[in-house]
Each structure stands twice: as C-alpha cells, then as structure tokens.
Write an enzyme that holds these catalytic residues in place. Structure first.
Site, PDB file in Angstrom:
ATOM      1  N   ARG A 102       0.846  -1.186   0.000  1.00  0.00           N
ATOM      2  CA  ARG A 102       0.000   0.000   0.000  1.00  0.00           C
ATOM      3  C   ARG A 102       0.890   1.248   0.000  1.00  0.00           C
ATOM      4  NH1 ARG A 102      -5.472  -1.129   1.678  1.00  0.00           N
ATOM      5  NH2 ARG A 102      -6.048  -2.906   0.403  1.00  0.00           N
ATOM      6  N   GLN A 148      -0.575   2.188  -6.234  1.00  0.00           N
ATOM      7  CA  GLN A 148      -2.035   2.290  -6.141  1.00  0.00           C
ATOM      8  C   GLN A 148      -2.734   1.782  -7.401  1.00  0.00           C
ATOM      9  OE1 GLN A 148      -2.819   6.386  -5.154  1.00  0.00           O
ATOM     10  NE2 GLN A 148      -2.653   6.030  -2.954  1.00  0.00           N
ATOM     11  N   SER A 160      -7.878  -3.111  -3.873  1.00  0.00           N
ATOM     12  CA  SER A 160      -8.633  -1.857  -3.866  1.00  0.00           C
ATOM     13  C   SER A 160      -9.636  -1.799  -5.006  1.00  0.00           C
ATOM     14  CB  SER A 160      -7.669  -0.666  -3.949  1.00  0.00           C
ATOM     15  OG  SER A 160      -6.929  -0.543  -2.762  1.00  0.00           O
ATOM     16  N   TYR A 162      -3.538  -1.607   6.889  1.00  0.00           N
ATOM     17  CA  TYR A 162      -4.572  -2.600   7.146  1.00  0.00           C
ATOM     18  C   TYR A 162      -4.991  -2.538   8.608  1.00  0.00           C
ATOM     19  CZ  TYR A 162      -3.275  -4.664   2.673  1.00  0.00           C
ATOM     20  OH  TYR A 162      -3.020  -4.872   1.352  1.00  0.00           O
TER      21      TYR A 162
END
Length: 377
Positions: free
Chosen positions: A125, A130, A136, A233
């Site tokens: 992450r 991304q 995601s 997380y």
C-alpha cells in the site's frame, strides 16, 4: 533483439468465478510493448468478452495447451492448479490472486514446479503501487454491489419520498469497516438516499466518513487505540476496545434498516462484528450484507450465497462479490495487471524486471523455494 515475451491468459476454473485477467484493451497494450498474448478459448465469455474481440485486439485464441506452451508469463484472476502450467517455460511468472494463507499447499506446489508466483493481493500500500492494487479495485466494486444487493432485498425504498399519500422515511444504513469497500458502500447508500452512518477501528477514518456525508460512530471512552497496522490494514483490537465497540454497536444497530459489514484482517478469519443477540434487536425486514462471508463472516449465522433469515432479519453475502460485476471487475483487474508489469518493462530485454520494493512484496516463490517473508515459518 530479445525474443517476444509470451503471455498466457487462462480461463478461470474456480466455481462462480466470472472474471478474466485480461481484456482486449490490455491485450493491445501488452502487444504494443512487444509481447505476444495468447488467450484460452472462452476465457472472457462470463465477462461479456468474445473470443473474436480478443482476436481483433491481436491475441492468439486457442485451447489450454497451445496457449500455455512456452509461456513466459501467465495471468489469472485466481491461482490455477500448477498442472495447468506444465507447458510453460521454466521459471514462468504467474500473476494472480493466490490466497497464500488459505492455499499454502498450492503455493508449495508452485515452488516445486519452478513457477515464480506473484500474489497480486500482496501489493504494498504505497503511492506508486495504487494503480496496481487489485484488492482496492475489486473492493471498490464489492462495496457498491453490497449496497445494491441489500437495497434489492430490502422490502422498502431507500430515499425519503414525499407523496400525496404521505411521506416515506429514508432508510438507515450502517457501514461497519471503512476501507475501500466501506467507503464505496457509504457513497452508494448516500446516492440512493439513505441516512448513512459508519464505524471503524481506525480513528483516522472519521474525517473520511464525514467527507462522504455520513455520521461517524466511534468508541470515545477507550483512548489510544488506533487500530491501524502495517501497510494501512486494520489489526485486531484489545479486549477492552472490543467490549466497548460491542456495546456501542448494540445500541446503534437496533435502529438500522441496512447494515453492511466489510471487516477483514489479511491472513486471518474475519472478525465477528454482529452477534445473534444484536441481530435479534433489529427491526423485522432489516437486511445485513456480510462482505466478509467467504472468510468466515463478520455476522453470526451468515452463509455464503444464501439469504438467511434470523429474527425477521435477512442476512446475505456473496462468496465472490466482484464476480457479480464481471465486466467492470475484469476491466479494472486487467488494468491493475498491466499497470504492474508495464511499470517494470525493460525495453532492451523485452520483459518486466521487478524491483525489490514491489517485487519482493508480491513474490511468493522463486528457484524452487517459497521466498516471501510473510509465509516464513
């Protein structure tokens, strides 16, 4: 000049899996990089992509054996059985969602077969990754679908409606867990006109909840518990926090019409958020959608792919929520794969050369061994 890299795109074999790991869009992009792309017959059928569409994009289309033969890279949505890759080159790269904690024997088999397995769900992450993050992209769609499915099951309207016959009050929707799925669930429920509230163990999500026009519901009496682990997380909470959270949820949940639960902890069973007693406190006709049902469930009594009624409340959840939006889920997943490999594409060698930061994070096996630190021990 280096020989062209051969990329094989497999048809998914897992029950209920309707997604595909490459689309005509990404096939064209890989071919533009100099790769040869071969797609297994029918791979895109459940995602509304025909074999002809792949051919028009420049891909070879055929049966499994000729598609995989001499492949340098294999794409999947879910990890295939190692035997399916028998015709690939030694050291073939496999990029897919591999469920390393739940499918450890398969990971060991990849290592034994000389496959270099890349777990897309281990993507770090970090900002530059991304666009490569399949968790995601798929969670975003899952959060949307959870609200739409719950709205369809709920026997009333979501928005407030003022009619000549009287006013219909807006539904109350409570989202538990404000990660990517939870944020999209909030936004979707708001668009449908519900009164939305949300909670999370990470205090930093309060502003995100408010920015979407929802009401944050947080434990205020237990200080200093942020609930955020490595990589952004969620982590498991202390007993004190869990008790305070349960009391808060119990008082709030009794007033809700729709509840969406989204809490997952990587590598562990989903945390229990809603008990049978809490379900019993809800109004008859209410709906709970458990997005974590495939990992053991956030809701007591939830069963994957079934609508279970307890105390007049309907509890539901899909074992593979993104697969219910196969076309869009495939488009995003395939772009994640392209963004991942193209970022490391070496023009001289005509193939991707992974760096340490991202490569070491996602690589599970190499040279006959399991090499990922998260799988050690």
């Amino acid at each position: 000049m280096a020989a062209s890299v051969r990329i094989a795109v497999l048809k998914e074999r897992a029950d209920g899996e309707s997604r595909v790991s490459a689309t005509p869009e990404t096939v064209k992009k890989f071919i533009a990089l100099g790769a040869v792309v071969a797609v297994e017959t029918g791979a895109g059928a459940d995602a509304s992509i025909s074999d002809e569409a792949y051919r028009e994009a420049g891909a070879e289309v055929g049966a499994l054996d000729p598609v995989v033969k001499d492949a340098d890279i294999v794409f999947g949505v879910q990890g295939p059985e190692p035997a399916l890759l028998a015709g690939a080159k030694p050291g073939v790269l496999l990029a897919a969602v591999l469920d390393p904690f739940g499918q450890r024997p398969r990971i060991d088999a990849y290592a034994a077969a000389g496959i270099e397995a890349l777990a897309m769900e281990f993507m770090p992450r970090i900002t530059r990754a991304q666009s490569m993050d399949v968790l995601s992209s798929q969670s975003n769609l899952a959060g949307y679908k959870a609200v739409i499915a719950a709205a369809d099951t709920y026997g009333r309207a979501f928005p407030m409606m003022m009619t000549a016959a009287g006013t219909i009050t807006a539904a109350r929707c409570f989202v538990m867990g404000v990660g990517v799925a939870g944020l999209q669930a909030i936004a979707t429920a708001r668009r449908l006109g519900a009164q939305v509230s949300a909670t999370d163990v990470r205090s930093a999500t309060r502003e995100q909840i408010q920015s979407l026009g929802a009401k944050p519901i947080f434990v205020e009496s237990v200080a200093g518990i942020e609930g955020e682990g490595a990589g952004g997380y969620a982590t498991e909470m202390s007993e004190e926090y869990q008790k305070a959270q349960a009391e808060l949820v119990s008082s709030h949940i009794a007033k809700q019409d729709i509840v969406i639960t989204t809490a997952l902890i990587p590598g562990r069973a989903a945390p229990r958020l809603i008990s049978d007693a809490q379900i019993a406190s809800m109004k008859p006709g209410s709906v709970i959608f458990d997005l974590a049902v495939a990992q053991g469930g956030n809701v007591e009594g939830s069963v994957a792919d079934q609508v279970v009624e307890r105390h007049g409340v309907k509890i539901m959840g899909y074992s593979n929520t993104p697969a219910h939006l196969a076309a869009d889920a495939s488009a995003l997943f395939s772009r994640n794969l392209y963004n991942f490999l193209s970022a490391f594409w070496d023009k001289e060698q005509g193939r991707p050369i992974l760096d340490e930061e991202i490569g070491d994070a996602v690589r599970l096996t190499k040279d006959g061994k399991v090499v990922n630190q998260r799988l050690s021990g």
